[in-house]
Design a protein around this motif. Structure first.
Motif, PDB file in Angstrom:
ATOM      1  N   THR A  32       0.842  -1.203   0.000  1.00 12.45           N
ATOM      2  CA  THR A  32       0.000   0.000   0.000  1.00 12.45           C
ATOM      3  C   THR A  32       0.877   1.254   0.000  1.00 12.45           C
ATOM      4  N   PHE A  33       1.897   1.219   0.838  1.00 10.11           N
ATOM      5  CA  PHE A  33       2.812   2.360   0.933  1.00 10.11           C
ATOM      6  C   PHE A  33       3.487   2.640  -0.409  1.00 10.11           C
ATOM      7  N   LEU A  34       3.907   1.530  -1.055  1.00 12.40           N
ATOM      8  CA  LEU A  34       4.563   1.662  -2.358  1.00 12.40           C
ATOM      9  C   LEU A  34       3.640   2.322  -3.373  1.00 12.40           C
ATOM     10  N   TRP A  35       2.371   1.921  -3.337  1.00 12.31           N
ATOM     11  CA  TRP A  35       1.445   2.508  -4.309  1.00 12.31           C
ATOM     12  C   TRP A  35       1.178   3.980  -4.043  1.00 12.31           C
ATOM     13  N   VAL A  36       1.103   4.308  -2.793  1.00 16.41           N
ATOM     14  CA  VAL A  36       0.896   5.721  -2.451  1.00 16.41           C
ATOM     15  C   VAL A  36       2.112   6.517  -2.932  1.00 16.41           C
ATOM     16  N   PHE A  37       3.255   5.953  -2.657  1.00 17.38           N
ATOM     17  CA  PHE A  37       4.517   6.564  -3.050  1.00 17.38           C
ATOM     18  C   PHE A  37       4.567   6.755  -4.583  1.00 17.38           C
ATOM     19  N   PRO A  74      -2.615  -0.620 -11.135  1.00 16.51           N
ATOM     20  CA  PRO A  74      -1.196  -0.347 -11.385  1.00 16.51           C
ATOM     21  C   PRO A  74      -0.444  -1.663 -11.499  1.00 16.51           C
ATOM     22  N   LEU A  75       0.695  -1.593 -12.153  1.00 11.83           N
ATOM     23  CA  LEU A  75       1.523  -2.792 -12.311  1.00 11.83           C
ATOM     24  C   LEU A  75       2.938  -2.518 -11.822  1.00 11.83           C
ATOM     25  N   ILE A 121       3.878   1.032 -12.864  1.00  7.61           N
ATOM     26  CA  ILE A 121       3.053   1.605 -13.932  1.00  7.61           C
ATOM     27  C   ILE A 121       1.703   1.975 -13.345  1.00  7.61           C
ATOM     28  N   PRO A 122       1.409   3.266 -13.281  1.00  5.51           N
ATOM     29  CA  PRO A 122       0.117   3.639 -12.692  1.00  5.51           C
ATOM     30  C   PRO A 122      -1.045   3.122 -13.549  1.00  5.51           C
ATOM     31  N   LYS A 123      -2.143   2.971 -12.959  1.00  4.78           N
ATOM     32  CA  LYS A 123      -3.362   2.597 -13.676  1.00  4.78           C
ATOM     33  C   LYS A 123      -3.621   3.680 -14.745  1.00  4.78           C
ATOM     34  N   THR A 168      13.351 -19.870 -31.385  1.00  3.90           N
ATOM     35  CA  THR A 168      12.172 -19.364 -30.662  1.00  3.90           C
ATOM     36  C   THR A 168      12.446 -19.271 -29.171  1.00  3.90           C
ATOM     37  N   GLY A 169      11.703 -18.351 -28.560  1.00  2.29           N
ATOM     38  CA  GLY A 169      11.842 -18.169 -27.125  1.00  2.29           C
ATOM     39  C   GLY A 169      10.679 -17.344 -26.614  1.00  2.29           C
ATOM     40  N   THR A 170      10.797 -16.948 -25.357  1.00  2.00           N
ATOM     41  CA  THR A 170       9.669 -16.281 -24.687  1.00  2.00           C
ATOM     42  C   THR A 170      10.150 -15.046 -23.925  1.00  2.00           C
ATOM     43  N   LEU A 171       9.309 -14.027 -23.966  1.00  2.00           N
ATOM     44  CA  LEU A 171       9.524 -12.882 -23.072  1.00  2.00           C
ATOM     45  C   LEU A 171       8.388 -12.904 -22.058  1.00  2.00           C
ATOM     46  N   LYS A 172       8.776 -13.063 -20.791  1.00  2.00           N
ATOM     47  CA  LYS A 172       7.750 -13.033 -19.738  1.00  2.00           C
ATOM     48  C   LYS A 172       7.567 -11.583 -19.264  1.00  2.00           C
ATOM     49  N   VAL A 173       6.279 -11.196 -19.187  1.00  2.00           N
ATOM     50  CA  VAL A 173       5.958  -9.875 -18.638  1.00  2.00           C
ATOM     51  C   VAL A 173       5.380 -10.105 -17.254  1.00  2.00           C
ATOM     52  N   LEU A 174       6.004  -9.488 -16.251  1.00  2.00           N
ATOM     53  CA  LEU A 174       5.602  -9.758 -14.871  1.00  2.00           C
ATOM     54  C   LEU A 174       5.038  -8.515 -14.175  1.00  2.00           C
ATOM     55  N   ASP A 175       4.045  -8.799 -13.323  1.00  2.00           N
ATOM     56  CA  ASP A 175       3.582  -7.774 -12.375  1.00  2.00           C
ATOM     57  C   ASP A 175       4.063  -8.250 -11.014  1.00  2.00           C
TER      58      ASP A 175
END
Lengths: 604, 604
Positions: free
Chosen positions: A6-11, A112-113, A184-186, A208-215
């Protein structure tokens, strides 16, 4: 844990949406956003978006948008990426030794992400042991920097500018490989960049390969990558024939990184930045041999790498310690073809020197054609030539001038040749046939052209003929707001017009806070630099590199087709290059013509 | 011929009465009166008198006034000399080797005069072959220069001043031996000066001669001179014991004479000016060893005679070419007792140096007590000591400071002694008993005093104890408006108080046009210089010399009386010196006490 989150998001909310930036994007002095001062941070906060979020574009979205986009688009921060424009898999074609880029885009719709990217090895479809390893693939976030626009008449971008007279927007340009995780803000968009350096010894075929996108730690998307490696090879950058001359500015680096000029820390800091120039086949070392060759037109003026001293007895004495250190550093970085020395005809004809009599700097104002000019520069060049010969650099060294009238050039050439008839000379400026023979490295403004036979004759004589773009060109150009494909277009244009390469006057003459705001007090934003601090490149620079690689590939193909008398392919190639013979973008865009041309090139 | 004469008078009228000067004496920029620029002229025009001529004082006069006046008076240009104050014959007493001065005055009542002076040999009354030859007698016009006044509270003359806040008047001060003929407008006064250097080997007795005062070629007056040469000898100035320390400023000379610093022309021009300092027994060479020791308080700031360079590798390098040239010149001029080097504690603690890295001057701000200060000055003093020893000057060199707090001094002394324990130190400033031992050349402000036993102890140890006056002293002082006898008073005061000499901070730190306007932007007029360009002295300087000669004579007499046990004369001498034991001029004037004292001295 929830409390911390929560603190991180406020920040994050406070920082990324801080209204003070939005209200006053122009006059802010970045006091809270020092990116280079004090301690060089791995990440930084962008300035706030002066454009309000168009909430209606986000309201109907149900889920986050995550997918491959294209490298020709600067995705807007405040708008969601269009679902139709993106895909889950990207297919690319490349040669062995080539660097190829892809752009992904993420729009945070639901919440946000805490975004991060993870790429896998790319595996050959015939043998799992054949891999394009993760370590040759770099991933980074595309960051947003403040930009402006062309002059109001749309005809160029020269002249002094007052930020308030121009629209200021955030634009996607820096490629930030240092920030590993970004909040990344909403209701905002964030692109990412993937750059793959295909090994020189890769097996041809499909990988071939993969790029993982993480939250945070959660994978929100797996994006597929497929690369078709052709059985053709592009040599290592140092062997490239494209003459790339982007003027470096070690004075800007010293200021930005807060290091002592020419100290170990200074050189260490510059390594990361210069590496991209070397890896793009950069050929020229930019050396300033007198104070302020361009009258201090950059945020950090060029001082002299040669010390000038007038002794009490009237004799001149020159010192080359800084020059030597700089040249050696650049050569060690792999930029070793030539040293371009500015300038015997600086924009203000005033020469500063240390006056032994008064323990102070003095200025002498004199110009080509005057006796005093001849005496001073005669002394300087004689001393310089002796030093260069001792170092073994004389044959690589060019006495360099730019944008001066022909008569002035001719007077100057007399002085150079009197000091040493074998001094090489470079010039970037107007088209003067009278000077074709004298100028060993001649660069014309894009709208000018050498006669075809002159280029051939010059090449035979070991002379270089290139072109440049500047604030005078509305397009193609490489301002931070320019369409990315326009930087790629340079390489194709050089190939189409039988030119040896490209020059731009500023590789990294950074403004005060180059990561935050690319605007300057003169010219359109981004004119003064191509790359960003901390070894960060940019969309513009990666596209420039793509164009240079196209140039190298075209030379190789042409030679092959000629050697094998493959007239059909040669004709196909010539036809496609014809699209680049001029720079008229009224009917088309750089992106469109390059896309067409690439299809042909990739077909060989 | 008559036409030329008429033209000359019109010319003279226009120049000498040009109303533009009278209306605006403050803001004029001397554009028509360049005395040092372009070509050094033998003569020049004074600025116009801001005081209107009091015509009533002239109306009743029937004839020109021509006669001997006295050297204690600054005769007003606009008023006629009073007939009762002048005489046709002057009688003076001097020792062999002494220089004695007389002032004459001419008031043009009837018509303008084309004034010139011709002096004869002075002939001994016993033998016509014994002569004080014409060539040892100099004559000159006393010229008028613009001056101002004390601060409005009459307590001193320090601080920035705006010319318009002070009364500005013309005052008689420069002694101009170069102008051989001067046009004197009707209803104006012009003094002349005669200075006789009695030969060291003159026969005692009475010498007589004549000064002819001419209007064009016509003698308008023959003034008689009689000199009684006593059988006592004053040694040559270099042997004088009076420690005279007037700070020279070669930077002012270079600017005024428009010569390159340290060039042959520069030294040649300075010879004439420095000669008066040498002939007054000047002991100290003023050397600046860093840029702007007094933060540029003079019209021409002192630069460093030592070059300061920081190499790219961080090492310091110092050059002594200018320093050597200056010291050798001064020694050749006869000033060779000591070299005072300013300043380790400049008024602004900022040190300028040439930075090899950037081919530019940089400034480091550091102060005694800091590590960086120790490092820089440690390097400088070590290098300097080695150089001085090589030159054989080490034992003559003083590291000099002025007007700094004691704690700062003590920190500085540590650094000096660390570099070389034998470095001598000089200081002009406050009275700190803690420093008596450390400071080899200690100069106190006039109102302070060393204990009697300290002076004796210091003298025994080869240490010097002197006093100085500055803008802080309303009187006695040597501003251009100060009563002339006050400069003479210094020598008598030093003798009375057992001091070794006198220091003043400015021998010739000229203002823009020193011959025309002695005012400056700080302090009362004349504070910054004692002598005028072109080898011209001043009433003030000649009176200072008279006082120094008195000091020498007193030392000689005291020794003689002690050696001969002449208690009576010793007592007389002590009594008369008692008049000078303080500087309280409420009840008397410098002129009155000196007149009394001279009678006694001349009686021996």
């Amino acid at each position: 844990m929830n409390i911390i989150r929560t603190f991180l998001w406020v920040f994050a909310f406070l920082f990324l949406n801080a209204p003070i930036w939005a209200q006053n994007p122009v006059d802010q002095n970045f006091s809270d956003n020092k990116t280079g001062q004090d301690e060089f941070p791995e990440t930084y906060s962008e300035v706030s978006n002066p454009i309000p979020t168009p909430v209606h574009l986000w309201q109907n979205r149900r889920q986050n948008v995550v997918g491959w986009g294209n490298t020709d688009t600067r995705y807007k921060k405040e708008e969601p990426a269009r679902v139709g424009d993106i895909s889950n898999k990207i297919e690319m074609t490349g040669w062995k030794g080539e660097r190829i880029s892809a752009q992904l885009v993420v729009s945070a719709v639901k919440s946000p992400l805490e975004l991060s990217l993870e790429v896998s090895d790319l595996v050959h479809n015939s043998n799992k042991k054949w891999r394009i390893e993760q370590r040759t693939i770099s991933t980074g976030f595309v960051r947003y920097v403040m930009t402006d626009e062309l002059n109001k008449d749309k005809k160029g971008a020269c002249g002094h500018r007052n930020a308030k007279d121009f629209d200021s927007t955030l634009v996607a340009d820096p490629i930030d490989h240092l920030t590993r995780s970004l909040l990344i803000p909403k209701n905002s968009t964030r692109p990412g960049w993937v750059k793959i350096w295909i090994p020189q010894n890769a097996f041809p075929g499909s990988y071939t390969g993969t790029l993982k996108v993480l939250d945070s730690k959660k994978v929100i998307k797996k994006l597929k990558i497929e690369i078709n490696v052709k059985d053709r090879k592009i040599p290592a950058p140092q062997k490239w024939r494209f003459h790339l001359d982007l003027w470096q500015n070690p004075y800007a680096a010293a200021r930005y990184y807060q290091t002592e000029l020419w100290s170990k820390a200074h050189f260490e800091a510059m390594e990361k930045d210069i590496q991209h120039y070397a890896n793009a086949g950069g050929k020229s070392i930019t050396a300033s041999i007198m104070n302020k060759p361009w009258n201090g037109q950059t945020y950090d003026p060029f001082q002299s790498m040669v010390t000038w001293k007038r002794k009490i007895n009237g004799q001149w004495e020159f010192g080359f310690t800084a020059f030597d250190k700089w040249v050696k550093f650049m050569m060690r970085m792999g930029v070793d073809k030539q040293i371009n020395c500015y300038s015997m005809v600086p924009w203000r004809l005033s020469f500063e020197f240390f006056d032994e009599a008064s323990n102070s700097m003095k200025i002498v104002e004199t110009e080509p054609g005057e006796k005093e000019y001849e005496e001073i520069w005669g002394a300087m060049l004689t001393s310089f030539a002796a030093h260069l010969k001792e170092k073994g650099w004389f044959h690589k060294t060019y006495i360099s001038m730019d944008e001066r009238p022909m008569e002035v050039m001719q007077e100057t050439i007399k002085v150079i040749k009197t000091a040493d008839a074998n001094f090489k000379i470079s010039f970037a400026g107007g088209n003067h046939p009278e000077l074709y023979e004298e100028i060993d490295d001649y660069c014309l403004s894009m709208e000018e052209s050498f006669p075809q036979e002159v280029k051939e004759e010059r090449r035979k004589n070991g002379q270089i003929s290139t072109f440049y773009t500047s604030c005078a060109h509305a397009y193609p150009n490489s301002f931070t707001f320019s369409p990315p494909a326009e930087s790629e277009w340079y390489g194709w244009y050089a190939a189409a017009n039988n030119l040896d390469g490209y020059l731009r006057w500023a590789y990294a003459s950074w403004v005060k806070e180059p990561l935050l705001d690319s605007r300057f007090t003169t010219w359109a934003a981004g004119d003064t630099y191509f790359v960003y601090p901390g070894g960060r490149t940019s969309i513009r620079f990666e596209k420039l590199l793509a164009g240079i690689q196209a140039y190298e590939k075209i030379l190789i193909l042409k030679e092959e087709f000629r050697n094998t008398n493959n007239q059909k392919s040669l004709k196909e190639l010539e036809e496609i290059l014809h699209l680049f013979s001029n720079n008229n973008f009224d009917q088309t865009t750089a992106s469109e013509v390059i896309e067409k041309a690439k299809l042909v090139i990739n077909s060989f």
